[in-house]
Scaffold this active site. Structure first.
Site, PDB file in Angstrom:
ATOM      1  N   VAL A 236      42.511  33.077  43.013  1.00 37.56           N
ATOM      2  CA  VAL A 236      43.150  34.270  42.443  1.00 37.56           C
ATOM      3  C   VAL A 236      43.492  34.024  40.977  1.00 37.56           C
ATOM      4  O   VAL A 236      44.207  33.079  40.651  1.00 37.56           O
ATOM      5  CB  VAL A 236      44.446  34.633  43.213  1.00 37.56           C
ATOM      6  CG1 VAL A 236      45.079  35.881  42.627  1.00 37.56           C
ATOM      7  CG2 VAL A 236      44.170  34.817  44.693  1.00 37.56           C
TER       8      VAL A 236
ATOM      9  N   GLU B 264      44.361  27.834  45.025  1.00 39.16           N
ATOM     10  CA  GLU B 264      44.925  28.389  43.783  1.00 39.16           C
ATOM     11  C   GLU B 264      43.849  29.061  42.930  1.00 39.16           C
ATOM     12  O   GLU B 264      44.069  30.110  42.312  1.00 39.16           O
ATOM     13  CB  GLU B 264      45.589  27.257  42.975  1.00 39.16           C
ATOM     14  CG  GLU B 264      46.226  27.703  41.690  1.00 39.16           C
ATOM     15  CD  GLU B 264      47.413  28.629  41.894  1.00 39.16           C
ATOM     16  OE1 GLU B 264      48.430  28.186  42.408  1.00 39.16           O
ATOM     17  OE2 GLU B 264      47.300  29.822  41.535  1.00 39.16           O
TER      18      GLU B 264
ATOM     19  N   ASP C 166      36.269  42.643  44.497  1.00 37.42           N
ATOM     20  CA  ASP C 166      36.775  41.342  44.024  1.00 37.42           C
ATOM     21  C   ASP C 166      38.304  41.390  43.878  1.00 37.42           C
ATOM     22  O   ASP C 166      39.015  40.493  44.337  1.00 37.42           O
ATOM     23  CB  ASP C 166      36.103  41.018  42.680  1.00 37.42           C
ATOM     24  CG  ASP C 166      36.615  39.738  42.068  1.00 37.42           C
ATOM     25  OD1 ASP C 166      36.215  38.661  42.518  1.00 37.42           O
ATOM     26  OD2 ASP C 166      37.444  39.821  41.138  1.00 37.42           O
TER      27      ASP C 166
ATOM     28  N   GLY D 246      36.032  31.487  34.280  1.00 39.49           N
ATOM     29  CA  GLY D 246      35.505  30.541  33.291  1.00 39.49           C
ATOM     30  C   GLY D 246      35.625  29.115  33.784  1.00 39.49           C
ATOM     31  O   GLY D 246      36.464  28.812  34.651  1.00 39.49           O
TER      32      GLY D 246
ATOM     33  N   GLY E 149      41.928  32.916  38.401  1.00 41.25           N
ATOM     34  CA  GLY E 149      41.411  31.737  37.695  1.00 41.25           C
ATOM     35  C   GLY E 149      42.458  30.701  37.374  1.00 41.25           C
ATOM     36  O   GLY E 149      43.031  30.077  38.270  1.00 41.25           O
TER      37      GLY E 149
ATOM     38  N   LYS F 211      41.481  39.391  46.035  1.00 41.65           N
ATOM     39  CA  LYS F 211      42.593  38.664  45.405  1.00 41.65           C
ATOM     40  C   LYS F 211      43.941  39.281  45.798  1.00 41.65           C
ATOM     41  O   LYS F 211      44.912  38.577  46.055  1.00 41.65           O
ATOM     42  CB  LYS F 211      42.407  38.655  43.885  1.00 41.65           C
ATOM     43  CG  LYS F 211      41.159  37.879  43.451  1.00 41.65           C
ATOM     44  CD  LYS F 211      40.795  38.161  42.004  1.00 41.65           C
ATOM     45  CE  LYS F 211      39.534  37.432  41.581  1.00 41.65           C
ATOM     46  NZ  LYS F 211      38.996  37.892  40.301  1.00 41.65           N
TER      47      LYS F 211
HETATM   48  N1  HSE Z   1      34.150  38.360  38.437  1.00 38.32           N
HETATM   49  C1  HSE Z   1      35.501  37.889  38.443  1.00 38.32           C
HETATM   50  C2  HSE Z   1      36.242  38.669  37.356  1.00 38.32           C
HETATM   51  C3  HSE Z   1      35.521  36.405  38.171  1.00 38.32           C
HETATM   52  O1  HSE Z   1      35.612  39.432  36.632  1.00 38.32           O
HETATM   53  O2  HSE Z   1      37.449  38.536  37.259  1.00 38.32           O
HETATM   54  C4  HSE Z   1      36.658  35.652  38.757  1.00 38.32           C
HETATM   55  O3  HSE Z   1      36.968  35.942  40.070  1.00 38.32           O
END
Ligand code: HSE
Length: 436
Positions: free
Chosen positions: A132, A129, A201, A302, A134, A205
């Site tokens: 993706v 979980e 990134d 975070g 946070g 996701k």
């Molecule tokens: N670097 C990622 C972002 C952190 O900026 O969303 C979480 O995957």
């Protein structure tokens, strides 16, 4: 009943956040899981560094293999990120009969198919979980909450760093490079910021979300990936004049011909809720055929938000300890024997509307040539904006919004327009979605 013992790989921000959350909400978590959950050992490259959590009673080592081989634990939390050595460690943990909870989007997007197969063979589970968006429970929402729906499409702001940069460019009129440097200082950006601003990134996701939404195998290599590095302050401002916001979206859509899987900057109408998700926040809009549009909003990174997702997975794993693998919620929401072989469509066969910015010489007939080329390629214009030349400049910016058109046609039209002597340099082209 005795508490469940857990091993932790990675004692950084999220690792410390997870230990703190397990301690802080210990009673509530035990009431929900039916047993306490306790981290007993952790691996970190620097065991002697001060931590943002208490390490009392915790066996801390610099050897991650000591943690995955520790006979006391039943679950491993993997928070070291990246593919290597995470893949090997997680495979070994499963071979040792341990369940895995991971926040590692690259690991799942690129190796998930193999990991799930190995987990099934070992009779354990992999929960992800936190990989993706946070703290937003988007995997659970799609995989379980929307399980009665045929998902038509989903679109998400799933990289907080890119969203922060675009928000600052919009509200403060700042340049990309200046905001990126600040995001790095504030610790939002990944260690290698190219993963954020080049869209990698978000592509990790989106790969995961698309597979869960449509029941297709994970296909990271098939995602069309564009980042925000070519978005300028001018384009953000022109889009605003036309009633749009530029957002970095991960978007997937299921059509009869195949699946669209793309990550790119996108103009969204300013009235769309998604267009108003600002700063480092994430949001995912999911269109189900029964429920209609739904929107999930929250912190995408975070310590505490990511720990919230990690602990939710831990509780799920503990609740399902005694379930046979075939009775667990399938990894990709659909039974592994029922995954679809719907192909991922090449991006040039996808249809979207477009924002175009051309720098042209201020001469008679230039607009006529441009509109003729668009018309010859079957492209209909939705709006047009011509600005005065900047003081001393010979070029004038012409901004066009088009109706939806297949990308191949736009490629042809763009090449013809760029061949006009009056068109200076490359045309800026950004996709536009109404999300209806
Ligand atoms: N670097 C990622 C972002 C952190 O900026 O969303 C979480 O995957």
């Amino acid at each position: 009943m005795s508490s469940v013992k857990v091993g932790l790989l990675g004692l950084g921000t999220v690792g410390a956040g997870t230990i703190n959350l397990l301690q802080k909400n210990n009673d509530e978590i035990a009431r929900r899981a039916g047993r306490g959950i306790e981290v007993v050992c952790a691996a970190t490259r620097h065991p002697d560094r001060p931590r943002a959590c208490s390490t009392e009673g915790l066996r801390v080592t610099d050897d991650p293999y000591a943690v995955v081989d520790d006979p006391e634990t039943g679950i491993i939390i993997e928070l070291i990120g990246g593919e290597d050595p995470a893949f090997d460690l997680v495979m070994r943990a499963m071979s040792n009969g341990k369940h895995v909870v991971t926040a590692n989007k690259a690991l799942i997007a690129k190796h998930g198919n193999k990991l799930f197969e190995h987990a099934t063979k070992c009779g354990v589970t992999v929960a992800f979980e936190a990989a993706v968006a946070g703290g937003i429970p988007i995997i659970k929402s799609i995989r379980e909450g929307l399980t009665g729906n045929r998902i038509e499409w989903l679109a998400g702001i799933i990289n907080g760093t890119s969203n922060y940069i675009l928000s600052e460019m919009f509200y403060e009129g700042r340049e990309f490079a200046d905001v990126l440097a600040e995001a790095q200082r504030l610790g939002y950006a990944e260690a290698d910021p190219s993963f954020d601003v080049e869209g990698v990134d978000a592509a990790h996701k989106l790969t995961i979300l698309a597979s869960i939404a449509f029941g297709v195998p994970l296909q990271f290599d098939r995602v069309h990936v564009e980042g925000i590095t070519h978005v300028s302050r001018e384009d953000v401002a022109y889009a605003q004049e036309l009633g749009y916001r530029i957002k970095h979206l991960g978007l997937c859509r299921q059509t009869d011909a195949g699946i669209e899987l793309r990550v790119h900057p996108t103009l969204l109408p300013e009235r769309q809720l998604l267009a108003n998700v600002d700063g480092v926040m994430n949001a995912v809009m999911v269109m189900g055929d029964a429920v209609g549009p739904t929107l999930y909003y929250g912190a995408g990174a975070g310590a505490d938000p990511t720990a919230s997702a990690v602990v939710a997975d831990l509780v799920d794993v503990v609740r399902a300890f005694n379930l046979e693998p075939e009775n667990r919620v399938p990894y990709l929401a659909f039974q592994s024997s029922a995954l679809s072989d719907l192909p991922v469509l090449p991006v040039d066969s996808v249809s979207t509307a477009y924002y175009l910015r051309l720098e042209v010489l201020d001469e008679p007939g230039v607009l006529a040539d441009i509109t003729r080329i668009l018309s010859e390629n079957g492209i209909s214009i939705e709006a047009i904006l011509q600005k005065e030349p900047a003081p001393g400049a010979e070029n004038v910016p012409v901004i066009l919004l088009t109706h939806r058109v297949q990308e191949q046609r736009m490629d042809r039209a763009q090449a013809s327009m760029e061949a006009l002597p009056a068109v200076q340099g490359r045309i800026v082209r950004i996709r536009l979605e109404q999300l209806q």
